[in-house]
Motif scaffolding. Structure first.
Motif, short mmCIF file in Angstrom:
data_model
loop_
_atom_site.label_atom_id
_atom_site.label_comp_id
_atom_site.label_asym_id
_atom_site.label_seq_id
_atom_site.Cartn_x
_atom_site.Cartn_y
_atom_site.Cartn_z
N ASP A 355 62.28 53.64 -9.69
CA ASP A 355 63.24 52.67 -9.18
C ASP A 355 64.40 52.51 -10.17
N THR A 490 65.32 52.39 -4.44
CA THR A 490 63.89 52.66 -4.50
C THR A 490 63.49 53.66 -3.43
N ASP A 492 60.05 53.64 -2.87
CA ASP A 492 58.73 53.07 -2.62
C ASP A 492 58.51 52.99 -1.11
N MET A 517 56.92 43.84 1.37
CA MET A 517 57.69 43.54 0.17
C MET A 517 58.81 42.53 0.43
N ASN A 615 55.37 32.02 -13.52
CA ASN A 615 54.04 32.52 -13.18
C ASN A 615 53.02 32.24 -14.29
N ARG A 622 56.83 39.35 -18.86
CA ARG A 622 56.56 40.52 -18.04
C ARG A 622 55.85 40.17 -16.72
N ARG A 623 55.17 39.01 -16.68
CA ARG A 623 54.41 38.63 -15.49
C ARG A 623 55.24 37.81 -14.51
N ARG A 625 57.65 36.45 -11.67
CA ARG A 625 57.99 36.92 -10.32
C ARG A 625 59.52 36.90 -10.22
N PRO A 647 61.68 41.64 -3.96
CA PRO A 647 60.91 41.51 -5.20
C PRO A 647 61.15 42.70 -6.12
N LYS A 649 59.51 44.92 -8.89
CA LYS A 649 58.19 45.24 -9.43
C LYS A 649 58.24 46.23 -10.58
N ASN A 650 59.16 47.20 -10.52
CA ASN A 650 59.23 48.21 -11.57
C ASN A 650 59.48 47.55 -12.92
N HIS A 654 62.60 45.26 -13.81
CA HIS A 654 62.22 43.86 -14.03
C HIS A 654 62.82 43.36 -15.35
#
Length: 729
Positions: A355, A490, A492, A517, A615, A622-623, A625, A647, A649-650, A654
Motif C-alpha cells: 500500500d 491499495t 488489497d 473495510m 485504542n 502503532r495500535r 485506529r 481505515p 492498516k499498512n 499508518h
C-alpha cells in the motif's frame, strides 16, 4: 422493487441518526456556523498582514479572502435571507433565528470589507516601493496617458454599451458579480439632466498592465472613467459612481426532476438571475443614484456596503501573477515518490508490492494521473470506475478516461452535477466522456457523490486484481498543487470488493449490506465514528489511556459534537485541527475541558481529513485506529452525501498518516491559531523552537513514498510529542 430515488429516501430514513438522549443543546454549547465562518475568513485575511510573507503572497491572501467572502454572500447569507423572506424561524444550534443570524452576518461582513480596504491600502504602499503600482485616480505621465487612451479606444470602447436610465429604457439586468458605473450627465444642447449606466463586460480583463517599468496596473473601471469623454460626446459629466452586485447563487434540487442534466442546464441559467443579496457601492456614491439602484434592484433583505476603494478584491489575483519571483514564495516542485521510481514508473507494480499514500502537494499529483494513464494503455486492464466531483478545466484525468474508453475498455464515470460552481464544467465533461463511449452516471438526486475513488480491474495470471485509489481531495490538477490532501493506493482485495459495492450503490442504488473495510455515508460513516468514539469513552471509564485526534475542514454537526463532549466528560483527551468552521466550543469546564482545537492557515490549504483513535494507548501509537476520509464533520457529509471512511492498516502508511501528517499539524506553532472557549482565535506562541508544518513536508520525504530508499538514504526526522503538551520534543 423501489423506484431508485424512493429507495434513496428510504435508506436516508433508516440511517438518519436518532436524536441524542441528552437535553436540547443550550446556547453555550455551540458556536454559530456563519459567525465561525467569518472568523475563519478573518484568519485568512490576517495572512495578508503576515510580515514573514513576500508582498505578492500577502496580496494573494487578500484576493482569496475576497473570493471566500463572495461565495459566503452568494450561498450562506443568501440562504439566511431566503429563510427570513419565507418566515422560517427555525433556530440554529446556538439558538439564533435566521433574522438574528442575518443581522450578525451583515455586521461581520461589513467589518471584513473595511479591514480588506485598510489592508489593501497598506499593501499598495509596499507594492509601490517594490515597483508594482496599482493606479487609482493618480496622475499618469504623457506616455502612459496616451497608451491608456489608445487601449481604451481599441479594446474597451467597442465592448461598452451606454444605456440611458429613463422611462423609455428598461432598467438593464445586472449579472451576478457584475460591475457597473452610473454617470450623471448634463446634455450641452439643452441643459437636460441624463443618467447613463455602463455595465462592465465580464470578458474584459479585470486589470490592465501599462507598458514599461515600474509595472503599473489599472482596473478596467478606471480605464472606463478616464475614457468617459469619448463615451458621452455632447455631454458634461457631473458625477459618477461604481457599483457591484452579488446574487443568490445556490441551486436547489427538486426531488421530481425527471432529467437531471436538463434540470441543471436550466438551473444554471436561473442562478444568474437570482435575487440580489449584496449591492456594493463606492463610498462617495451619489445618494440619488444609490436610491435608484436600491429601487430597481428590489433589495429585499439584501445588504448594501459602501467601500472606500476597490470593490472586488478577488480580481487582485491578476496582479499576483506578475512575473516577480522575488516577491513570492520560493517555487516548490513536488517530489515524485521513489517507491514508484523503483518500479520503473509502473504504478501497478509499486501498489502491488505494498500500500502507498501520496501526500499532496508535497508529492506529485502526477502519480494519480499516471495511474489512470497506465490503466488506459495497459492491455490487461479491463475496467475503470471513477468518481468525479471537481476535475478542473484542463483535466488530464478526463483525458485518461477518454483514452481508456477509446481503447475499448469498460469505463464508468460518476460525474457529480451538484458540485457548487462547477456544475457547468461538469456538464461539459460529462458530454465529452459520453461522446468517447464512457458510461456516465449522475448518481443520486438527493445526495451528492463526494467520495474520491478510482477503481481499476486488471487481468493478472488466471484471475483479476483490483487496484484502488481513495482520496481526501478532488481529481483536480490545479488544486492538488495548493491543497494538502492524501491519495491512498491499495491492491488489497478487501478494498477492491468494497469499492465495487460502493460503485454498485451509486450506479444501481444497490445498498451494500456489509463492507469489509470501508464505511460508506450516508449509511455507515456516522455509525463507525460513533463506534470509535464510544470505544475511547469505555477505555477512559475503565481507567485506560483514551485519546482522539482529528483533522477536518469543518465541524458543525451537533450530534457528532455532542458525542465528542461526552468523550471529554469521560476523560478522553481530544485534539482537533479544524481549518475552517468549528461549532464545537472547547475548554469549557464540565463540557469540553479535555478538548483542544486549532486551525492551521498557511502557504498551502489544509484539506485532508483524518481520524485517529488511541485504542488503549496514548497517541501516537502503532495500535491506533487510523482513518482518512472524503467527509468533514458536517451533517451534509454524514447524512446527505456519498462519502467514504477508509481505515489505514499498512504499518508504513499508518506511520505516515499518524506520526507524520497528523502529528506535524498538531505540533505546528508558526501557522496555527488556537480556538478559545469564547470563540476567539489567537495565533499560537511559536515558542523557543518554532515548527512549521508546511516547511517540514517541503524539506522531508514521506515514509511510504520512499520505498527501499528508507533503508539506505537520509532518515526522515522523527516527530515526537512532549507528554503533557502539544510541543515537539
Amino acid at each position: 422493487m423501489d423506484e431508485p430515488q424512493t429507495a434513496a429516501r428510504r435508506i436516508a430514513a433508516v440511517t438518519r441518526p436518532r436524536a441524542e438522549s441528552a437535553a436540547p443543546p443550550a446556547t453555550y454549547r455551540f458556536f454559530n456556523r456563519e459567525l465561525s465562518w467569518l472568523a475563519f475568513n478573518r484568519r485568512v485575511l490576517a495572512e495578508a498582514q503576515n510580515e514573514h510573507y513576500p508582498v505578492l503572497e500577502r496580496l494573494r491572501f487578500l484576493s482569496i479572502s475576497g473570493s471566500n467572502l463572495d461565495e459566503f454572500m452568494m450561498v450562506r447569507v443568501a440562504g439566511l435571507a431566503a429563510q427570513v423572506r419565507q418566515g422560517i424561524d427555525e433556530l440554529s444550534i446556538d439558538g439564533l433565528t435566521p433574522a438574528q443570524q442575518l443581522q450578525a452576518a451583515y455586521r461581520g461582513v461589513e467589518e471584513l470589507v473595511r479591514a480588506q480596504q485598510t489592508i489593501l491600502a497598506g499593501l499598495t504602499e509596499q507594492l509601490d516601493s517594490a515597483g508594482i503600482r496599482i493606479i487609482g485616480n493618480r496622475k499618469l505621465d504623457k506616455a502612459q496617458s496616451d497608451w491608456a487612451a489608445r487601449y481604451f479606444e481599441e479594446h474597451v470602447f467597442p465592448a461598452l454599451t451606454p444605456q440611458a436610465i429613463d422611462p423609455a429604457h428598461p432598467f438593464p439586468f445586472i449579472n451576478n458579480q457584475g460591475t457597473g458605473i452610473l454617470f450623471t450627465l448634463t446634455r450641452l444642447a439643452d441643459g437636460e439632466a441624463v443618467t447613463e449606466m455602463i455595465l462592465v463586460p465580464p470578458a474584459l480583463p479585470r486589470f490592465v498592465r501599462l507598458p514599461g517599468e515600474p509595472s503599473c496596473w489599472m482596473s478596467v473601471e478606471e480605464l472606463i472613467l478616464r475614457g468617459a469623454g469619448k463615451l458621452f460626446p455632447g455631454f458634461r459629466i457631473q458625477g459618477h459612481g461604481t457599483f457591484r452586485v452579488l446574487r443568490d447563487s445556490d441551486i436547489e434540487i427538486e426531488e421530481d426532476a425527471e432529467d437531471l442534466v436538463r434540470y441543471f442546464r436550466t438551473a444554471i441559467q436561473r442562478r444568474r438571475r437570482g435575487r440580489v443579496i449584496l449591492l456594493q457601492v463606492q463610498e462617495n456614491f451619489d445618494p440619488e443614484a444609490e436610491a435608484l439602484l436600491r429601487d430597481k434592484l428590489r433589495l429585499d433583505h439584501a445588504m448594501v456596503i459602501k467601500a472606500g476603494g476597490l470593490l472586488a478584491m478577488n480580481g487582485l489575483s491578476v496582479i499576483v501573477d506578475t512575473d516577480r519571483p522575488e516577491l513570492k514564495f520560493e517555487p516548490y516542485i513536488p517530489r515524485y515518490p521513489e517507491r514508484v521510481r523503483e518500479h520503473d514508473g509502473d504504478c501497478f507494480a509499486a501498489i502491488r508490492t505494498k500500500d502507498l499514500v501520496i501526500h499532496h502537494p508535497f508529492e506529485s499529483f502526477d502519480v494519480v494521473v499516471d495511474f489512470l494513464r497506465q490503466a488506459a494503455s495497459d492491455p490487461d486492464v479491463v475496467a475503470i470506475k471513477q468518481t468525479l466531483y471537481r476535475a478542473g478545466k484542463q483535466s488530464a484525468v478526463i483525458a485518461a478516461l477518454i483514452a481508456a474508453a477509446e481503447a475499448g475498455k469498460s469505463v464508468t464515470a460518476v460525474v457529480e452535477l451538484k458540485a457548487r460552481f462547477d456544475e457547468e464544467q461538469n456538464l461539459h465533461w460529462a458530454s465529452q466522456l459520453e461522446r468517447a463511449g464512457v458510461q456516465v452516471i449522475y448518481g443520486f438526486v438527493d445526495w451528492k457523490t463526494h467520495a474520491k475513488v478510482s477503481m481499476v480491474v486488471r487481468r493478472e495470471g488466471d484471475g483479476y486484481r483490483t487496484y484502488c485509489h481513495f482520496g481526501t481531495g478532488n481529481y483536480h490538477p490545479v488544486t492538488a498543487r495548493i491543497y494538502t490532501d492524501l491519495s491512498f493506493f491499495t491492491a488489497d482485495p478487501k478494498f477492491g470488493r468494497d469499492a465495487g459495492l460502493l460503485f454498485n450503490f451509486i450506479t444501481g442504488y444497490i445498498e451494500p449490506k456489509a463492507t469489509e473495510m470501508l464505511a460508506i455515508a450516508p449509511i455507515g460513516v456516522r455509525r463507525k465514528l460513533y463506534e470509535c468514539i464510544d470505544r475511547e469513552i469505555a477505555l477512559a471509564q475503565s481507567g485506560k489511556p483514551a485519546s482522539i485526534w482529528a483533522k477536518l475542514n469543518a465541524l458543525t454537526d451537533s450530534q457528532l459534537i455532542n458525542r465528542l463532549y461526552a468523550a471529554s466528560s469521560a476523560g478522553v483527551e481530544i485534539n482537533l485541527v479544524v481549518r475552517g468552521i468549528c461549532c464545537l466550543r472547547p475548554g469549557v469546564p464540565g463540557l469540553s475541558e479535555k478538548i483542544r482545537v486549532k486551525s492551521v492557515i498557511g502557504r498551502f490549504l489544509e484539506h485532508s481529513r483524518i481520524w485517529a483513535f488511541g485504542n488503549g494507548t496514548p497517541l501516537p501509537n502503532r495500535r491506533a485506529r487510523v482513518f482518512i476520509s472524503s467527509a468533514d464533520g458536517m451533517s451534509r457529509n454524514l447524512d446527505r452525501r456519498v462519502e467514504v471512511l477508509v481505515p489505514i492498516k499498512n504499518p508504513t502508511v499508518h506511520d505516515q498518516v499518524l506520526d507524520q501528517v497528523m502529528l506535524a499539524n498538531l505540533l505546528d506553532t508558526e501557522q496555527s491559531w488556537i480556538l478559545e472557549p469564547d470563540g476567539t482565535y489567537h495565533r499560537a506562541d511559536p515558542g523557543p523552537k518554532p515548527f512549521n508544518v508546511h516547511r517540514y513536508f517541503m524539506t522531508n520525504p514521506s515514509l511510504s513514498g520512499r520505498g527501499a530508499a528508507l533503508t539506505k538514504g537520509r532518515k526522515v526526522p522523527k516527530l515526537a510529542l512532549r507528554r503533557g503538551g502539544m510541543s515537539p520534543q
